[in-house]
Design a protein around this motif. Structure first.
Motif, short mmCIF file in Angstrom:
data_model
loop_
_atom_site.label_atom_id
_atom_site.label_comp_id
_atom_site.label_asym_id
_atom_site.label_seq_id
_atom_site.Cartn_x
_atom_site.Cartn_y
_atom_site.Cartn_z
N ARG A 84 1.06 -1.07 -0.02
CA ARG A 84 -0.08 -0.01 -0.18
C ARG A 84 0.93 1.30 0.06
NH1 ARG A 84 -2.70 -3.78 2.71
NH2 ARG A 84 -1.36 -3.58 4.49
N TYR A 197 -6.04 -5.68 -7.59
CA TYR A 197 -5.54 -4.83 -6.76
C TYR A 197 -4.02 -4.87 -6.46
CZ TYR A 197 -6.66 -8.16 -3.66
OH TYR A 197 -7.01 -9.37 -2.89
N SER A 370 -5.72 0.84 -1.95
CA SER A 370 -4.62 1.93 -2.37
C SER A 370 -4.23 1.45 -4.05
CB SER A 370 -3.13 1.63 -1.61
OG SER A 370 -2.39 2.21 -1.69
#
Ligand code: 5AD
Ligand code: SF4
Length: 472
Positions: A84, A197, A370
């Motif tokens: 992140r 992600y 993020s």
């Protein structure tokens, strides 16, 4: 010398088999650190913590000694995490502080390794803005540390050596373990899941399992050294063995590790996709496999799960969850949840809330999404404000915390096995340790109990820990 990361190469998954190679220190280098000190700063997951245990031991083989205070060390090495943005920012913040330190002490050596080293953007910044960094190596070439250090000490030129394609599987790295009782054991490197992600499949490369003989040899020698607990590590441990050309999988490994007789076996992290019924049976059958499972769900919305590329639905996750709960007595289940994935609506979020209310997790790590460089999700449109995401995280945390406490309260009055880790570090008197179900427990007692598995009666439940007393 320069070898820079390349995402195209990092994304490739080929069928080439992985060659096992034994680490060997070049004896000519064994004195390059003599009289010098090092400090390793570790960010991120257990994988990184364990890599740092190898890094420290390699440095000590070169003659370096450990220095607690980084400001005093001759060599500072940052073992970084990319998961992140805040992990990123922490490492860059630290580099800023080191820059000042180096202005005062020109001979300070600074190194960077770990997942951030595998990122094209990070290396670009280091080349242009952080030229004071002496050397960089990636996650695939830890074992090259002595050579890179030596080259840098001789040439005084910045050395960047990052492999994007995973190389050989290196066995026999030295290790300086953080604990005398609990040990991490790598079983599989890399990840082939490519959740949209996640940056890990790029920073840690393709899935490669260690041979079971090497793993079992390591566990057996840990037993000889008096270790009480091993945690089998991997980005996705359940995929263990899928890259072998013979039939030996996670359930076989778990069973063989349990049969070594080590008092406690844990493993992490599990992707729900690869969790087989056979694994559940093995966990239930062996009392030394701890009844504690980390099973990241990420979201309760089928729409979002699909966008995340998770390969399961809320319904199939729940089916697995109940199978685990009904087969393994007293099992605790923890999870990871991401809120604010691009396009997550209030309805999607409420689906996550309803899943949490159903599963009542024993523990949950919750994060705001993020965006990560080069991942597919980072290209999705996202209209939801950070403020709204923060509100959702807050709402979710209130709910998960309620269940942590509720679960902990069920243990009050019961007697539980605890591996004692030592004196409390939170200012309170007494000892702390972890129960078989991985709950932190504090209790009064003599330090001589450290490293032992003892029975403790639970007296009080808090949200994140239990209080207890030793059973005589
Ligand atoms: N943003 C937020 N959280 C993330 N995780 C992984 N990638 C991201 C990201 N881009 C979380 C997941 C994973 C845990 C280790 O970190 O929940 O399970
Ligand atoms: Fe961070 Fe993932 Fe790398 Fe671990 S593997 S250090 S969590 S980016």
């Amino acid at each position: 010398m320069m070898q820079l990361p390349n995402y195209k190469e990092a994304k490739l998954r080929n069928k080439e088999s992985i060659v096992r190679e034994e680490y060997q220190l070049d004896q000519n280098l064994s004195k390059i650190g003599q009289g010098k000190t090092y400090h390793v700063k570790t960010y991120g997951c257990q994988m990184n913590e364990h890599d740092s245990e190898n890094i420290k031991a390699m440095l000590e083989e070169l003659g370096f000694t450990e220095e607690e205070n980084y400001e005093q060390a001759d060599l500072v090495l940052l073992n970084t995490c990319s998961i992140r943005e805040n992990a990123h920012n922490k490492a860059f913040g630290m580099l800023g502080r080191l820059k000042h330190l180096k202005e005062e002490r020109k001979d300070l050596m600074i190194g960077l390794c770990g997942c951030m080293a595998q990122e094209e953007g990070v290396i670009d910044e280091i080349l242009h803005k952080y030229q004071f960094v002496n050397f960089v190596f990636g996650t695939h070439n830890l074992y090259r540390l002595p050579i890179l250090l030596d080259q840098n000490m001789k040439s005084q030129h910045q050395e960047i050596e990052v492999y994007s394609k995973e190389g050989n599987l290196i066995e026999g790295l030295p290790v300086k373990r953080a604990s005398l009782y609990k040990a991490y054991v790598n079983i599989i490197y890399g990840c082939d899941k490519f959740c949209t992600y996640c940056i890990v499949p790029y920073t840690r490369g393709k899935q490669r399992s260690r041979a079971q003989e090497d793993i079992l040899r390591e566990v057996n020698s840990l037993i000889q050294e008096g270790y009480q607990e091993v945690t089998l590590l991997g980005q996705n441990v359940n995929a263990y063995g899928k890259d072998f050309d013979y039939d030996y999988r996670m359930e076989n490994l778990l069973e063989d590790v349990a049969k070594t007789g080590i008092p406690r076996v844990r493993f992490m992290t599990s992707h729900p996709w690869d969790f087989t019924d056979k694994m559940i049976e093995v966990i239930a059958k062996y009392p030394n496999i701890m009844p504690s499972i980390h099973l990241p769900v990420q979201s309760g919305s089928n729409r979002i799960l699909k966008l995340m590329g998770r390969r399961y639905t809320k319904e199939s996750y729940l089916e697995l969850f109940y199978k685990i709960k009904s087969t393994i007595p007293n099992v605790s289940v923890s999870t990871d949840i991401i809120v604010g994935f691009p396009g997550e609506t209030e309805e999607d979020f409420l689906e996550t809330v309803s899943l949490v209310e159903e599963c009542k997790f024993d523990n949950a790590f919750t994060f705001i999404y993020s965006p990560r460089e080069n991942t597919p999700a980072a290209k999705l449109e996202d209209h939801i404000s950070l403020e709204e995401k923060e509100k959702r995280l807050h709402r979710l945390n209130e709910i998960v915390n309620k269940y942590f406490l509720e679960n902990n309260q069920k243990w009050v009055g019961k007697i539980v096995p605890v591996l004692v880790e030592g004196k409390n570090t939170n200012g309170k008197d007494g000892l702390y340790g972890y129960t078989d179900t991985n709950k932190l427990i504090n209790f009064p007692g003599s330090e001589s109990l450290t490293g032992k598995i003892i029975l403790v009666r639970v007296c009080e439940a808090k949200t994140w820990s239990l209080d207890g007393e030793v059973c005589e």
